[in-house]
Write a protein that holds these residues in place. Structure first.
Motif, mmCIF file in Angstrom:
data_model
loop_
_atom_site.group_PDB
_atom_site.id
_atom_site.type_symbol
_atom_site.label_atom_id
_atom_site.label_comp_id
_atom_site.label_asym_id
_atom_site.label_seq_id
_atom_site.Cartn_x
_atom_site.Cartn_y
_atom_site.Cartn_z
ATOM 1 N N LYS A 1 0.967 -1.094 0.133
ATOM 2 C CA LYS A 1 -0.047 -0.025 0.149
ATOM 3 C C LYS A 1 0.925 1.255 -0.119
ATOM 4 O O LYS A 1 0.594 2.120 -0.735
ATOM 5 N N ASN A 2 1.843 1.396 0.850
ATOM 6 C CA ASN A 2 2.671 2.459 0.992
ATOM 7 C C ASN A 2 3.926 2.041 0.435
ATOM 8 O O ASN A 2 4.874 1.301 1.025
ATOM 9 N N ILE A 3 4.249 2.718 -0.814
ATOM 10 C CA ILE A 3 5.387 2.318 -1.617
ATOM 11 C C ILE A 3 6.411 3.536 -1.700
ATOM 12 O O ILE A 3 5.894 4.832 -1.954
ATOM 13 N N LYS B 1 -3.171 -0.132 -8.126
ATOM 14 C CA LYS B 1 -4.168 1.150 -7.890
ATOM 15 C C LYS B 1 -4.498 1.114 -6.241
ATOM 16 O O LYS B 1 -4.633 2.298 -6.128
ATOM 17 N N ASN B 2 -4.254 0.227 -5.685
ATOM 18 C CA ASN B 2 -4.608 0.318 -4.355
ATOM 19 C C ASN B 2 -3.343 0.896 -3.537
ATOM 20 O O ASN B 2 -3.472 1.025 -2.104
ATOM 21 N N SER B 3 -2.404 1.369 -4.054
ATOM 22 C CA SER B 3 -1.229 1.789 -3.383
ATOM 23 C C SER B 3 -0.826 3.287 -3.617
ATOM 24 O O SER B 3 -1.575 3.959 -4.578
ATOM 25 N N GLN C 1 3.264 6.093 7.177
ATOM 26 C CA GLN C 1 2.676 4.961 7.734
ATOM 27 C C GLN C 1 3.777 3.819 7.295
ATOM 28 O O GLN C 1 4.832 4.103 6.795
ATOM 29 N N PRO C 2 3.643 2.568 7.774
ATOM 30 C CA PRO C 2 4.723 1.443 7.717
ATOM 31 C C PRO C 2 4.855 1.291 6.250
ATOM 32 O O PRO C 2 4.090 1.579 5.443
ATOM 33 N N ILE C 3 6.138 1.395 5.850
ATOM 34 C CA ILE C 3 6.742 1.111 4.558
ATOM 35 C C ILE C 3 6.522 -0.371 4.013
ATOM 36 O O ILE C 3 7.453 -1.238 4.554
#
Ligand SMILES: C[S@@+](CC[C@H](N)C(=O)[O-])C[C@H]1O[C@@H](n2cnc3c(N)ncnc32)[C@H](O)[C@@H]1O
Length: 260
Positions: free
Chosen positions: A108-110, A128-130, A176-178
């Motif tokens: 999610k978090n890139i 798309k969800n990231s 957020q957490p990566i």
């Protein structure tokens, strides 16, 4: 990269690289056969490749800031867009692999350090969800990357302009957490290890970091060796152009050199 270093490091890789037949552990087998290795060209990447093609044909010169390791393209602070597009970007095969990896990990978090023209970022953004946060220091390059993102109608890319050495820490503190980080900016020992250390505070068990150009120079070899030996890293994979690390404590600490 010196020619001699290039030849010896590739020879070493070539001699050591194994394929799926040498992989016994289920996670690495699935990762290699289902995510890393498949080369099924995706229809929805055609528009990104058309954009790459436009940049490869552009004679426009822009001024860029050299952040330290110098450029793989040319010396001096003016570059033609076509030179950056031809020699300074992640190749299609690798961008496709990064896209598959992010999808597999349900990232999610890139984070991407080093945007350049934004072509690789667009591959990542196909998940798309990231949300992709990408960092670029050269204002003229940021302008082109922004154009790439607009042209492709993306709404999940956040471009942070400025020197990563100055703004990564603040980003990480509020992040957020990566899930996935692709480190492809200043290819020197010190910044590479610092970026790793900085982002370490936001990893979780399923996080994955990918380092580009791990064999580019003696400095990068050293950084890669230290990073993959870090006590938090369990699995590490050498694909020659890139190195992947995983933190999952359930995986045995193991290093693989894999054909790609
Ligand atoms: C190899 S290119 C990135 C390629 C891109 N990630 C791709 O996959 O196509 C490296 C980029 O990082 C940028 N860069 C290098 N060091 C930086 C720093 N300290 N701060 C911000 N940007 C930096 C350079 O301007 C350059 O555009």
């Amino acid at each position: 990269m010196s020619k001699l270093h290039q030849v010896t490091s590739y020879l070493k890789y070539w001699l050591n690289a194994v394929d799926k037949h040498s992989l016994q552990a289920p996670f690495i087998y699935e990762l290699y056969t289902g995510v890393i290795r498949p080369n099924n060209h995706q229809q929805h990447f055609e528009s990104i490749e058309r954009l790459r093609g436009q940049y490869k044909a552009s004679d426009r010169a822009i001024s860029v800031i050299d952040f330290g390791a110098g450029s793989k393209v040319a010396s001096g602070n003016t570059r033609k867009i076509k030179d950056i597009a031809s020699k300074g970007l992640t190749r299609k095969k690798y961008s496709e692999m990064l896209y598959r990896l992010c999808r597999f990990l349900e990232a999610k978090n890139i984070v991407e350090l080093g945007t350049s023209l934004g072509i690789n970022t667009l591959y990542l953004a196909n998940n798309k969800n990231s949300m992709i946060t990408t960092f670029e220091g050269s204002p003229a390059i940021c302008e082109i990357a922004s154009h790439s993102f607009q042209q492709m109608g993306t709404d999940n890319i956040h471009l942070i302009e400025g020197n990563i050495d100055h703004n990564l820490q603040a980003f990480v503190e509020s992040s957020q957490p990566i899930d996935v980080a692709f480190i492809d900016a200043n290819h020197r020992y010190e910044p590479t290890v610092t970026y790793f250390d900085t982002m370490l505070s936001k990893i979780h068990d399923q996080s994955c970091f990918i380092f580009d150009d791990i064999h580019w120079s003696g400095e990068m070899e050293q950084a890669w060796k230290e990073i993959r030996s870090h006590y938090r890293v369990s699995l590490s994979i050498d694909l020659y152009q890139m190195g992947l690390i995983f933190f999952n404590p359930d995986l045995r600490k193991q290093h693989y050199t894999l054909q790609f």
